[in-house]
Write a protein that holds these residues in place. Structure first.
Motif, mmCIF file in Angstrom:
data_model
loop_
_atom_site.group_PDB
_atom_site.id
_atom_site.type_symbol
_atom_site.label_atom_id
_atom_site.label_comp_id
_atom_site.label_asym_id
_atom_site.label_seq_id
_atom_site.Cartn_x
_atom_site.Cartn_y
_atom_site.Cartn_z
ATOM 1 N N ALA A 204 0.836 -1.209 0.000
ATOM 2 C CA ALA A 204 0.000 0.000 0.000
ATOM 3 C C ALA A 204 0.869 1.257 0.000
ATOM 4 O O ALA A 204 0.590 2.223 -0.727
ATOM 5 N N ALA A 205 1.929 1.275 0.807
ATOM 6 C CA ALA A 205 2.805 2.450 0.887
ATOM 7 C C ALA A 205 3.510 2.696 -0.441
ATOM 8 O O ALA A 205 3.575 3.840 -0.925
ATOM 9 N N VAL A 206 4.020 1.634 -1.044
ATOM 10 C CA VAL A 206 4.718 1.755 -2.334
ATOM 11 C C VAL A 206 3.747 2.187 -3.430
ATOM 12 O O VAL A 206 4.054 3.065 -4.251
ATOM 13 N N LEU A 207 2.561 1.575 -3.445
ATOM 14 C CA LEU A 207 1.561 1.912 -4.462
ATOM 15 C C LEU A 207 1.125 3.372 -4.351
ATOM 16 O O LEU A 207 0.973 4.066 -5.360
ATOM 17 N N LEU A 208 0.924 3.852 -3.120
ATOM 18 C CA LEU A 208 0.526 5.249 -2.917
ATOM 19 C C LEU A 208 1.574 6.193 -3.507
ATOM 20 O O LEU A 208 1.237 7.161 -4.188
ATOM 21 N N ASN A 209 2.831 5.905 -3.261
ATOM 22 C CA ASN A 209 3.900 6.756 -3.762
ATOM 23 C C ASN A 209 3.959 6.763 -5.286
ATOM 24 O O ASN A 209 4.027 7.825 -5.912
ATOM 25 N N ILE A 210 3.905 5.585 -5.877
ATOM 26 C CA ILE A 210 4.018 5.481 -7.342
ATOM 27 C C ILE A 210 2.826 6.129 -8.036
ATOM 28 O O ILE A 210 2.976 6.884 -9.005
ATOM 29 N N VAL A 211 1.620 5.857 -7.537
ATOM 30 C CA VAL A 211 0.406 6.384 -8.179
ATOM 31 C C VAL A 211 0.348 7.903 -8.072
ATOM 32 O O VAL A 211 0.066 8.594 -9.053
ATOM 33 N N THR A 212 0.623 8.445 -6.895
ATOM 34 C CA THR A 212 0.513 9.901 -6.720
ATOM 35 C C THR A 212 1.585 10.644 -7.515
ATOM 36 O O THR A 212 1.304 11.701 -8.093
ATOM 37 N N MET A 213 2.794 10.110 -7.558
ATOM 38 C CA MET A 213 3.834 10.756 -8.359
ATOM 39 C C MET A 213 3.478 10.716 -9.848
ATOM 40 O O MET A 213 3.665 11.709 -10.565
ATOM 41 N N SER A 214 2.952 9.596 -10.294
ATOM 42 C CA SER A 214 2.562 9.467 -11.710
ATOM 43 C C SER A 214 1.435 10.432 -12.051
ATOM 44 O O SER A 214 1.479 11.130 -13.082
ATOM 45 N N LEU A 215 0.426 10.488 -11.184
ATOM 46 C CA LEU A 215 -0.693 11.398 -11.423
ATOM 47 C C LEU A 215 -0.252 12.860 -11.335
ATOM 48 O O LEU A 215 -0.704 13.699 -12.127
ATOM 49 N N GLY A 216 0.615 13.158 -10.386
ATOM 50 C CA GLY A 216 1.122 14.520 -10.252
ATOM 51 C C GLY A 216 1.827 14.987 -11.512
ATOM 52 O O GLY A 216 1.624 16.120 -11.970
ATOM 53 N N TYR A 217 2.632 14.108 -12.087
ATOM 54 C CA TYR A 217 3.353 14.464 -13.310
ATOM 55 C C TYR A 217 2.391 14.631 -14.492
ATOM 56 O O TYR A 217 2.501 15.599 -15.264
ATOM 57 N N LEU A 218 1.444 13.703 -14.627
ATOM 58 C CA LEU A 218 0.483 13.776 -15.729
ATOM 59 C C LEU A 218 -0.397 15.022 -15.638
ATOM 60 O O LEU A 218 -0.637 15.707 -16.637
ATOM 61 N N ILE A 219 -0.862 15.330 -14.424
ATOM 62 C CA ILE A 219 -1.701 16.517 -14.232
ATOM 63 C C ILE A 219 -0.911 17.781 -14.546
ATOM 64 O O ILE A 219 -1.402 18.702 -15.211
ATOM 65 N N GLY A 220 0.338 17.826 -14.078
ATOM 66 C CA GLY A 220 1.188 18.980 -14.366
ATOM 67 C C GLY A 220 1.415 19.169 -15.849
ATOM 68 O O GLY A 220 1.327 20.294 -16.372
ATOM 69 N N GLN A 221 1.668 18.071 -16.551
ATOM 70 C CA GLN A 221 1.908 18.148 -17.996
ATOM 71 C C GLN A 221 0.658 18.592 -18.757
ATOM 72 O O GLN A 221 0.738 19.414 -19.681
ATOM 73 N N GLN A 222 -0.474 18.064 -18.361
ATOM 74 C CA GLN A 222 -1.716 18.361 -19.080
ATOM 75 C C GLN A 222 -2.220 19.775 -18.821
ATOM 76 O O GLN A 222 -2.748 20.429 -19.723
ATOM 77 N N LEU A 223 -2.077 20.254 -17.590
ATOM 78 C CA LEU A 223 -2.673 21.539 -17.226
ATOM 79 C C LEU A 223 -1.695 22.714 -17.285
ATOM 80 O O LEU A 223 -2.125 23.859 -17.467
ATOM 81 N N LEU A 224 -0.414 22.447 -17.140
ATOM 82 C CA LEU A 224 0.553 23.540 -17.110
ATOM 83 C C LEU A 224 1.400 23.638 -18.377
ATOM 84 O O LEU A 224 1.899 24.706 -18.709
ATOM 85 N N HIS A 225 1.590 22.500 -19.050
ATOM 86 C CA HIS A 225 2.426 22.454 -20.258
ATOM 87 C C HIS A 225 3.808 23.052 -19.966
ATOM 88 O O HIS A 225 4.371 23.776 -20.790
ATOM 89 N N ASN A 226 4.308 22.750 -18.788
ATOM 90 C CA ASN A 226 5.605 23.256 -18.356
ATOM 91 C C ASN A 226 6.332 22.113 -17.671
ATOM 92 O O ASN A 226 5.930 21.677 -16.589
ATOM 93 N N ASP A 227 7.386 21.615 -18.299
ATOM 94 C CA ASP A 227 8.045 20.411 -17.799
ATOM 95 C C ASP A 227 8.694 20.638 -16.435
ATOM 96 O O ASP A 227 8.633 19.771 -15.562
ATOM 97 N N ALA A 228 9.296 21.798 -16.240
ATOM 98 C CA ALA A 228 9.953 22.088 -14.958
ATOM 99 C C ALA A 228 8.949 22.099 -13.817
ATOM 100 O O ALA A 228 9.197 21.544 -12.738
ATOM 101 N N GLN A 229 7.796 22.726 -14.033
ATOM 102 C CA GLN A 229 6.772 22.782 -12.992
ATOM 103 C C GLN A 229 6.128 21.416 -12.770
ATOM 104 O O GLN A 229 5.778 21.071 -11.636
ATOM 105 N N SER A 230 6.000 20.627 -13.835
ATOM 106 C CA SER A 230 5.462 19.268 -13.696
ATOM 107 C C SER A 230 6.379 18.407 -12.833
ATOM 108 O O SER A 230 5.920 17.619 -11.999
ATOM 109 N N ARG A 231 7.676 18.566 -13.014
ATOM 110 C CA ARG A 231 8.639 17.817 -12.209
ATOM 111 C C ARG A 231 8.533 18.220 -10.734
ATOM 112 O O ARG A 231 8.580 17.366 -9.838
ATOM 113 N N THR A 232 8.393 19.506 -10.504
ATOM 114 C CA THR A 232 8.285 19.997 -9.127
ATOM 115 C C THR A 232 7.046 19.452 -8.439
ATOM 116 O O THR A 232 7.107 18.999 -7.290
#
Length: 292
Positions: A204-232
């Motif tokens: 559960a701990a590993v899955l939470l980390n992987i899923v949230t980081m993946s979603l965070g990056y995808l959301i950043g890319q889709q809504l901000l179109h800024n790679d540096a901010q998506s990474r952050t």
């Protein structure tokens, strides 16, 4: 020794860490929120809404229950860790955005954690009456070890900027060392139960980390179109303040079992953040070479 480390050493260490965080902050880190509202609101939404919601889903999916579930959910309520700023720099992210998210959310969560953690104890606790989290006293304790030290650190930076600049370089490494010592003390205290708890809470701990980081990056890319901010945003969501989580579970709630999932998450997040940083910087390097 483990009890003394968690009951006395952990709060003192967290206060020192948060003073260090304050010494890295300036007024611009707060005003930047109004200059870049879109990136900040998306990052804050991922941190304060997405992470707890994914935690609830992961807990349900993996069948985690009782104290193990409560511990993982409390972790999802905590702000980003102090090392997120360092990793953001290494990953060529937007360091200013990272610092702003760490600073502002760090001031908000002491007010939200007691209420949402109380809900989690009632919802996931198989014997909820054994785990009492007094909201008012918890609120004051969190203010004492997070908000007030940050304000002290900011005051030191204002009066002695050279001292603050030298000290802040050691904050991230100090926080990692403290977190490691606390996790080791928890492992010692659990003894023979440790392996079974890792088996139950680890996925559960590993899955939470992987899923949230993946979603965070995808959301950043889709809504901000800024790679540096998506990474952050990815790193802010993935690198949680494990030290604060363990303070709540081990010191305030005095429950070692609740500390298992946060401990596993805290160890794994450095691996996932390190791999993420490696791949995105390698990608950046390849783009530069191709451009040349």
């Amino acid at each position: 020794m483990p009890t003394m480390l968690t009951s006395i050493g952990l709060p003192v260490a967290l206060i020192l860490i948060m003073i260090g965080v304050g010494m890295s902050l300036t007024r611009d880190d707060f005003t930047r929120v109004f200059k870049q509202p879109k990136s900040f609101l998306i990052g804050a939404g991922c941190q304060m809404l997405l992470l707890p919601l994914v935690a609830i889903a992961v807990i349900a999916l993996t069948g985690l229950s009782g104290e193990l579930a409560i511990g993982l959910f409390i972790l999802s309520l905590c702000p980003g860790g102090t090392t997120s700023n360092l990793y953001s720099y290494l990953a060529k992210g937007d360091v200013g955005l990272s610092v702003s998210l760490t600073a502002v959310i760090g001031f908000i969560t002491p007010f939200t954690i007691p209420f949402l953690a109380t809900w989690a104890i009632a919802f996931y606790g198989e014997q909820a009456q054994n785990f009492q989290l007094p909201i008012i006293s918890t609120w004051f304790k969190l203010l004492a070890v997070t908000v007030f030290p940050v304000l002290i650190g900011m005051g030191i930076r204002t009066k002695w900027p050279a001292v603050a600049n030298r000290a802040q370089n050691y904050v991230s490494w100090f926080s990692i060392a403290v977190l490691t010592l606390v996790i080791l003390s928890i492992c010692i205290k659990l003894g023979d139960q440790l392996i079974e708890f890792i088996r139950l809470a680890g996925p559960a701990a590993v899955l939470l980390n992987i899923v949230t980081m993946s979603l965070g990056y995808l959301i950043g890319q889709q809504l901000l179109h800024n790679d540096a901010q998506s990474r952050t945003i990815t790193l802010e969501v993935g690198l949680q303040n494990g030290t604060l989580t363990l303070l709540i579970t081990s010191t305030i709630l005095e429950n070692t079992t609740m500390s298992i999932a946060p401990s596993i998450y805290s160890l794994f997040m450095f691996i996932s953040a390190g791999l993420f940083t490696y791949f995105v910087t390698k990608k950046t390097g390849s783009v530069i070479e191709n451009g040349q």
